[in-house]
Motif scaffolding. Sequence first.
Motif, short mmCIF file in Angstrom:
data_model
loop_
_atom_site.label_atom_id
_atom_site.label_comp_id
_atom_site.label_asym_id
_atom_site.label_seq_id
_atom_site.Cartn_x
_atom_site.Cartn_y
_atom_site.Cartn_z
N ARG A 142 46.28 46.91 24.43
CA ARG A 142 45.44 48.38 24.56
C ARG A 142 45.29 49.04 23.88
NH1 ARG A 142 44.80 50.07 29.82
NH2 ARG A 142 44.61 47.74 30.20
N THR A 144 44.16 53.22 22.79
CA THR A 144 44.02 54.68 23.30
C THR A 144 43.84 55.45 21.62
OG1 THR A 144 45.21 53.66 24.69
CG2 THR A 144 45.03 56.33 24.41
N ASP A 188 45.42 55.11 28.14
CA ASP A 188 46.33 54.75 28.62
C ASP A 188 47.43 55.39 27.44
OD1 ASP A 188 48.50 54.16 30.26
OD2 ASP A 188 48.25 52.05 29.39
N SER A 196 52.34 49.40 28.04
CA SER A 196 50.89 49.62 28.68
C SER A 196 51.69 49.47 30.06
CB SER A 196 49.52 49.53 28.08
OG SER A 196 48.99 49.67 29.18
#
Length: 218
Positions: A142, A144, A188, A196
């Motif tokens: 993930r 960000t 996130d 996450s």
Amino acid sequence: MTVRTPATTVVLGSASPARLRVLRDAGLRPAVVVSQVDEDALLGSLAGAPHDRIVTRLAEAKSDAVVESIIRDAGPAAADGVILTCDSMLSIDGELVGKPHTAEVAARRWRSMRGTEGLLITGHCVRRLSGGAVIGTAVGSRSTTIAFADVSNEVIDRYAATGEPLEVAGGFTLDGLGGWLIDGVDGDPSSVIGISLPLVRSLLDEVGVDVTDLWTVG
């Protein structure tokens, strides 16, 4: 078709108090087994690989070590549950950076990234154990975007001197003193803290575990 059976044990393969806090606040009560992985050596072997592949491979290596430790200590028949491991690094100006380790490195890094944006990438690995064997594995990452404040040299030096940024990915936190120095987050927030929740929920689903079966509340 994925067969769903409740998992009774959750193991976090990380020494990070922030990751543990995120999971506890989200209703889990994981045991902690810290992996003994030579991250620097592994990073050397992954030089030139895509950034998301590097962090997921580090998470997988940690998982391998934790699984081995659990089976060795608990015995094959007793090892059952879910293992969660993660690794985070910051991608900034095309370079992937990890923990500064020293105040000097942390301050130098902050001077270069203040007033800019970076991409915090966290690799995740979820493994399902049953009867001492791995019966499911799911990995993912993930990313960000972090907007770093354009702070003064004095602020940077004082932050580095606290010791907080020395052993965290990218040299900053969102949930501590570093939160004062972050102008914005696009993505996130739990991933920036270290794990996450949306991605872990999806990875658990891939190995046949409903996250609500792991909740210790309600």
